[in-house]
Design an enzyme around this catalytic site. Structure first.
Site, PDB file in Angstrom:
ATOM      1  N   HIS A 119      20.204  58.177  69.165  1.00  0.00           N
ATOM      2  CA  HIS A 119      19.554  59.490  69.189  1.00  0.00           C
ATOM      3  C   HIS A 119      18.052  59.291  69.140  1.00  0.00           C
ATOM      4  CE1 HIS A 119      18.557  63.638  68.079  1.00  0.00           C
ATOM      5  NE2 HIS A 119      19.747  63.928  68.547  1.00  0.00           N
ATOM      6  N   ASP A 133      27.811  64.142  70.209  1.00  0.00           N
ATOM      7  CA  ASP A 133      28.681  64.111  71.395  1.00  0.00           C
ATOM      8  C   ASP A 133      29.832  63.125  71.301  1.00  0.00           C
ATOM      9  OD1 ASP A 133      25.631  64.591  72.964  1.00  0.00           O
ATOM     10  OD2 ASP A 133      27.283  66.015  73.038  1.00  0.00           O
TER      11      ASP A 133
HETATM   12  C1  SDX Z   1      21.963  64.876  72.473  1.00  0.00           C
HETATM   13  O1  SDX Z   1      17.299  65.440  71.146  1.00  0.00           O
HETATM   14  C2  SDX Z   1      18.336  66.001  70.675  1.00  0.00           C
HETATM   15  O2  SDX Z   1      18.328  66.594  69.610  1.00  0.00           O
HETATM   16  C3  SDX Z   1      19.547  65.931  71.579  1.00  0.00           C
HETATM   17  C4  SDX Z   1      20.834  66.480  70.953  1.00  0.00           C
HETATM   18  C5  SDX Z   1      20.772  67.981  70.745  1.00  0.00           C
HETATM   19  O3  SDX Z   1      21.516  68.505  69.899  1.00  0.00           O
HETATM   20  O4  SDX Z   1      20.046  68.640  71.518  1.00  0.00           O
HETATM   21  O5  SDX Z   1      21.071  65.855  69.685  1.00  0.00           O
HETATM   22  C6  SDX Z   1      22.022  66.214  71.847  1.00  0.00           C
HETATM   23  O6  SDX Z   1      21.421  64.773  73.541  1.00  0.00           O
HETATM   24  C7  SDX Z   1      22.515  63.694  71.738  1.00  0.00           C
HETATM   25  C8  SDX Z   1      22.329  62.368  72.553  1.00  0.00           C
HETATM   26  C9  SDX Z   1      23.466  62.287  73.568  1.00  0.00           C
HETATM   27  N1  SDX Z   1      23.228  61.119  74.472  1.00  0.00           N
HETATM   28  C10 SDX Z   1      24.033  60.052  74.417  1.00  0.00           C
HETATM   29  O7  SDX Z   1      24.906  59.872  73.563  1.00  0.00           O
HETATM   30  C11 SDX Z   1      23.756  59.039  75.522  1.00  0.00           C
HETATM   31  C12 SDX Z   1      23.778  57.621  74.928  1.00  0.00           C
HETATM   32  N2  SDX Z   1      22.580  57.521  74.082  1.00  0.00           N
HETATM   33  C13 SDX Z   1      21.431  56.931  74.655  1.00  0.00           C
HETATM   34  O8  SDX Z   1      21.256  57.112  76.027  1.00  0.00           O
HETATM   35  C14 SDX Z   1      20.217  57.028  73.771  1.00  0.00           C
HETATM   36  O9  SDX Z   1      20.585  56.711  72.500  1.00  0.00           O
HETATM   37  C15 SDX Z   1      19.406  58.284  73.747  1.00  0.00           C
HETATM   38  C16 SDX Z   1      19.079  58.778  75.109  1.00  0.00           C
HETATM   39  C17 SDX Z   1      20.098  59.349  72.977  1.00  0.00           C
HETATM   40  C18 SDX Z   1      18.125  57.915  73.077  1.00  0.00           C
HETATM   41  O10 SDX Z   1      17.538  56.949  73.953  1.00  0.00           O
HETATM   42  P1  SDX Z   1      16.287  56.136  73.505  1.00  0.00           P
HETATM   43  O11 SDX Z   1      15.227  57.070  73.083  1.00  0.00           O
HETATM   44  O12 SDX Z   1      15.948  55.103  74.510  1.00  0.00           O
HETATM   45  O13 SDX Z   1      16.849  55.428  72.229  1.00  0.00           O
HETATM   46  P2  SDX Z   1      15.979  54.565  71.309  1.00  0.00           P
HETATM   47  O14 SDX Z   1      14.525  54.564  71.671  1.00  0.00           O
HETATM   48  O15 SDX Z   1      16.326  54.968  69.928  1.00  0.00           O
HETATM   49  O16 SDX Z   1      16.539  53.081  71.676  1.00  0.00           O
HETATM   50  C19 SDX Z   1      16.268  52.051  70.833  1.00  0.00           C
HETATM   51  C20 SDX Z   1      17.025  50.861  71.377  1.00  0.00           C
HETATM   52  C21 SDX Z   1      16.721  50.529  72.820  1.00  0.00           C
HETATM   53  O17 SDX Z   1      16.945  49.133  72.940  1.00  0.00           O
HETATM   54  P3  SDX Z   1      15.656  48.108  72.751  1.00  0.00           P
HETATM   55  O18 SDX Z   1      14.670  48.509  73.804  1.00  0.00           O
HETATM   56  O19 SDX Z   1      15.173  48.302  71.350  1.00  0.00           O
HETATM   57  O20 SDX Z   1      16.258  46.728  72.975  1.00  0.00           O
HETATM   58  O21 SDX Z   1      18.456  51.104  71.332  1.00  0.00           O
HETATM   59  C22 SDX Z   1      18.982  51.004  72.644  1.00  0.00           C
HETATM   60  C23 SDX Z   1      17.828  51.194  73.593  1.00  0.00           C
HETATM   61  O22 SDX Z   1      18.128  50.548  74.812  1.00  0.00           O
HETATM   62  N3  SDX Z   1      19.975  52.047  72.768  1.00  0.00           N
HETATM   63  C24 SDX Z   1      21.246  51.848  73.150  1.00  0.00           C
HETATM   64  C25 SDX Z   1      21.855  53.114  73.075  1.00  0.00           C
HETATM   65  N4  SDX Z   1      20.962  54.032  72.661  1.00  0.00           N
HETATM   66  C26 SDX Z   1      19.792  53.359  72.479  1.00  0.00           C
HETATM   67  N5  SDX Z   1      21.902  50.736  73.543  1.00  0.00           N
HETATM   68  C27 SDX Z   1      23.216  50.904  73.857  1.00  0.00           C
HETATM   69  N6  SDX Z   1      23.878  52.087  73.809  1.00  0.00           N
HETATM   70  C28 SDX Z   1      23.221  53.202  73.430  1.00  0.00           C
HETATM   71  N7  SDX Z   1      23.858  54.379  73.362  1.00  0.00           N
END
Ligand code: SDX
Length: 393
Positions: free
Chosen positions: A270, A328
């Protein structure tokens, strides 16, 4: 100090980050709506009451709640001409495409007479959106399965009405399962608002130009559709089906950690929560209640999801990056058990989030300091250069 303008995507020049509606403490997994913890609202309140709270800032008295519910209920029906809009879509169109199109089309039915500088007219538009989006959503499902549209009824609550409009058929009486209705109501509460997420920011940016609220909410629906945002609930079920068996979980955990592999663990991580998403905990608990109520003794996808969570939360990659299940991750398991196709999962998210969008839109319009959103950029293109005639290129 290096002359670079750092731009926080969450901030727009309208100062829209200032809000009294929702507070999130990502480090501690706290979510408050007008000061009330989401866990308490999910446990003791209902969606109509939470809608009132988000819009007006206080929990309603019994009379206020009764009047509010009456107002919403008596605006659930759509102008009959809107039914024709559905005919312009292919039957196999994704329901979110219909949501964007039909909600946007409400502008053609209610916008001309709307003066958004008038608080009462904004309230009427807000009520119309909260009331009509579920009807539009249910009709999108009916259209996709080739069944006749089911009109809303004024003797049913919000969740019951939605379930009946979605699943009833003229051939037989539809009886709403009260446990399912309660679970749907709880899911709506858990998805109602969430501070300045991508779709809410979209609504605020669109609304900052003075665009009508129907078009702004259609813009929010478009943003929510993305798999990184509201589309994740649909993507989680596809992922669980792709994994298929718990023996294959390590293979997918490995892929999720591989930067060269686009695969991500959907429903995990998130932008703000660096702790467990409090909504996910409530939904996971509801999974068992709904499956029991539906007499589903064994749901392999729930077992798989819980095993996936257990393994991921013991893996240093996820622990180090504070990646926990979000709202989700489990919601789709309930929605599938109730009978919704995965293509309707994000539609349900939009049904719930409409109240958050309109509450945040109202708060922005009421802000005397409000101006059009005009984010600046960090220019990394060419320096100034002269035009080269085509025969010299
Ligand atoms: C919602 O904003 C909100 O409030 C949204 C929401 C709402 O109620 O409106 O809460 C609803 O959108 C929830 C999120 C739903 N999306 C997913 O579940 C999709 C899977 N999640 C990811 O795509 C991701 O976690 C995000 C998009 C939610 C956040 O992406 P970020 O900002 O890139 O995450 P981050 O900066 O915290 O990542 C840190 C690290 C990164 O790796 P490094 O660069 O440090 O090596 O964690 C990794 C990311 O690549 N990472 C993941 C991951 N999520 C982050 N790696 C594998 N699987 C994942 N799901």
């Amino acid at each position: 100090d290096d002359g670079y303008f750092t731009y926080d995507p969450g901030f727009t020049s309208t100062g829209s980050c200032q809000s009294k509606i929702t507070y999130i403490d990502g480090e501690n997994g706290v979510l408050l709506h007008r000061g009330y913890p989401i866990e308490e609202l999910a446990e003791h309140s209902d969606f109509m009451e939470v809608c009132y709270l988000l819009l007006h800032g206080e929990l309603p008295t019994a009379k206020e709640k009764k009047d509010f519910e009456h107002n919403i209920t008596y605006h659930t029906m759509l102008h009959e001409q809107i039914h024709a809009i559905y005919r312009g879509f292919r039957r196999d169109a994704h329901p979110m495409a219909l949501m964007v199109g039909v909600v946007g089309a409400l502008s053609a039915f209610y916008h001309d007479s709307l003066d958004i500088s008038d608080a009462r007219q904004r309230e009427i538009a807000s009520h119309r959106l909260i009331a009509k989006v579920p009807t539009i959503a249910a009709m999108a499902y009916k259209y996709s399965v080739g069944q006749p549209f089911v009109y809303p009824r004024n003797d049913l609550g919000f969740a019951e009405n939605f379930l009946r409009m979605t699943f009833a058929v003229p051939a037989e009486e539809y009886k709403v399962n009260p446990v399912v209705a309660k679970a749907m109501d709880k899911i709506f509460i858990l998805h109602a608002d969430h501070e300045q997420n991508a779709s809410t920011s979209t609504v605020r940016v669109a609304g900052s130009s003075g665009a009508n609220p129907f078009a702004c909410i259609a813009a929010g629906i478009a943003s929510l559709w993305g798999p990184a945002h509201g589309g994740a609930n649909e993507a989680v079920l596809a992922m669980l089906r792709q994994i298929g068996h718990k023996d294959r979980i390590p293979e997918f955990i490995k892929r999720a950690k591989d930067k060269d592999d686009p695969f991500r663990l959907m429903g995990f991580g998130h932008r703000v929560y660096k702790n467990y998403d409090p909504r996910a905990a409530v939904i996971r608990k509801s999974c068992h209640e709904v499956l029991d109520a539906l007499g589903i003794r064994d749901e392999p996808l729930l077992d798989l999801a819980m095993e996936l969570e257990r393994i991921a939360l013991h893996d240093e990659y996820f622990v180090e990056r504070k990646l926990f299940p979000n709202v989700d991750f489990y919601s789709g398991i309930i929605l599938q058990a109730v009978g919704f196709p995965t293509s309707m999962f994000t539609v349900l998210f939009a049904v719930a989030r409409t109240v958050g969008w309109v509450a945040q839109w109202n708060e922005m319009i009421e802000d005397p300091e409000q101006r059009i959103s005009r984010p600046r950029q960090l220019y990394t293109g060419h320096d100034k250069r002269s035009y080269t005639p085509i025969n010299k290129r």
